[in-house]
Design an enzyme around this catalytic site. Sequence first.
Site, PDB file in Angstrom:
ATOM      1  N   GLU A 120       0.823  -1.205   0.000  1.00  0.00           N
ATOM      2  CA  GLU A 120       0.000   0.000   0.000  1.00  0.00           C
ATOM      3  C   GLU A 120       0.860   1.259   0.000  1.00  0.00           C
ATOM      4  OE1 GLU A 120      -3.074   0.047  -0.536  1.00  0.00           O
ATOM      5  OE2 GLU A 120      -3.887  -1.897   0.062  1.00  0.00           O
ATOM      6  N   ASP A 265      -4.105  -9.835  -8.614  1.00  0.00           N
ATOM      7  CA  ASP A 265      -4.485  -8.960  -9.717  1.00  0.00           C
ATOM      8  C   ASP A 265      -3.355  -8.128 -10.323  1.00  0.00           C
ATOM      9  OD1 ASP A 265      -4.384  -7.566  -7.309  1.00  0.00           O
ATOM     10  OD2 ASP A 265      -6.428  -6.800  -7.427  1.00  0.00           O
ATOM     11  N   GLU A 373     -19.072  -5.354  -4.105  1.00  0.00           N
ATOM     12  CA  GLU A 373     -17.689  -5.772  -3.848  1.00  0.00           C
ATOM     13  C   GLU A 373     -17.438  -7.198  -4.310  1.00  0.00           C
ATOM     14  OE1 GLU A 373     -13.702  -5.449  -2.258  1.00  0.00           O
ATOM     15  OE2 GLU A 373     -15.216  -4.037  -2.953  1.00  0.00           O
ATOM     16  N   GLU A 417     -12.160   0.380 -10.177  1.00  0.00           N
ATOM     17  CA  GLU A 417     -11.747  -0.543 -11.240  1.00  0.00           C
ATOM     18  C   GLU A 417     -12.696  -0.600 -12.432  1.00  0.00           C
ATOM     19  OE1 GLU A 417      -9.673  -1.418  -7.533  1.00  0.00           O
ATOM     20  OE2 GLU A 417     -11.827  -1.341  -7.991  1.00  0.00           O
TER      21      GLU A 417
END
Length: 519
Positions: A120, A265, A373, A417
């Site tokens: 992060e 991902d 989600e 996204e």
Amino acid sequence: MPLSNKLILLLGLAGVALAVPAKRTVKTPAADHKRAGAIKEAFEISWNGYYKHAFPHDTLHPVTNGYEDDRAAWGVTVVDALDTAIVMNSLKIVQPMLDHITNIDFTTTAEANYGISVFETNIRYLGGLLSGYDLLKGPYKHLGADPKKVDALLTQARKLGDSLSVAFNTPSGIPDPTIYLNPTKKHSGASRNNIAEIGTLVLEWTRLSDLSGNKTYAQLAQKAQNYLLKPTGSPEAWPGLIGTWVSTENGTFMDSSGGWSAYDDSYYEYLIKMYVYDPKAFGLYKDRWVAAVDSTMKHLLSHPTTRKDLTFLSSYNGQKTNPNSGHLASFAGGNFILGGAILGEEKYKTLGLQVTESYYETYVQEASGIGPEGFRWVDAALPANDPSNRPPPANQTEFYKKAGFYNTATYYILRPETVESLYYSYRLTGDKKYQDMAWTAFQAIRKLCRVNDAYAELSDVSKANGGGFSDSMQSFWMAETLKYLYLIFAADGPVHVQLQGGKNQFVYNTEAHPVAVRG
């Protein structure tokens, strides 16, 4: 080896869904200044609310007008949102951001024994610093930001890189997912890390080396990446589709499970993006991306029993697929489009558009107009009695018939996204329908997520009112969601992804931070 009935059916369905058009109509992307202005206004509302109630802390609590320090207390919203303010030509916002960034102490944390997420911190802080530097030294130099404070962005990026580098002090060089800076600089001693957190460093650290002249940053990240490019241990499920967990002791894979969602991902995302960054240096990365996407097309494309027009991406455990996905995976459509445009491969472009429109359908079908989600479906190519192919619960049976998916997690945390892939779709085709889809999504988000002086997360998108607020506005709302929305409508320029034959001057990290490509 003869094909299984499942594979024959899956390939047949995929062949229909992904039939290559004789010739796709391509239009030059056109600006819509009114819509771009509305999104810029939402960004300014978000920044002003944060600045009023939370600055210089990490994250605004928009419902209670409070804050929390959940990203090392360095002011993640400031750094993460910097390049969005730059792209929007908002010098009045850029200036206080630079003032704060210049004074961050990236060598320590105010709280002792505070665990810092390497992943992060890399995508939000390091990516934000590098992007701000590249933009203000390049196409946005005209903003007139203080040159000393612009130079400080690179200085701060080096300091942050030096702090994070302790993560690589493992027996294998696979980075530890967590580090500590106060009272001593160390990593957590974790025995494993996942491929997203390992493989989503290489773009930022390579760029940091190129800008600073210190090759060590790139060498650390690329050494770790090599374990993923040439996997050992648990085998690949299919060529290019690797497991999720890697040993920090010896760099071997500990499983053969994965997909295009959490923990996996952005490893796949960065393979083709490193090729965009430098096609001569990162040809192997491109080859591995091609292998992964080709295997995805053969094995992971899934069509719901009630909506065979939709194409979702299943997860896998070995060579067994599981029909589940979520908002995070919707980035993949844009990634396929990027690869297709860069490589001149129509099949990847077509796949990307199909996946983008399918995941956007999760927005269309929810009562709120915003995607959930997490969701599942019944795979038309799997046996009905397969344990992973379970039908929807009774209270979602009718919804599944109409929608082609059923909800497993109904909250929305201001994620980007889906609109990210709409951006790539629009840049590829110039088709206004993708602008309209993005605008429809934005209108729903703006209407339901606005609270007090900013925007908040929603608890249940299956309800027309969003189900109520969750008291957080994470930094990626301003860094990613609003940036991609803005760029869909903004005038063309060097920061844009070029998918119609132009040369890309920038490539976007997974937090939507554009960094300049080599050369």
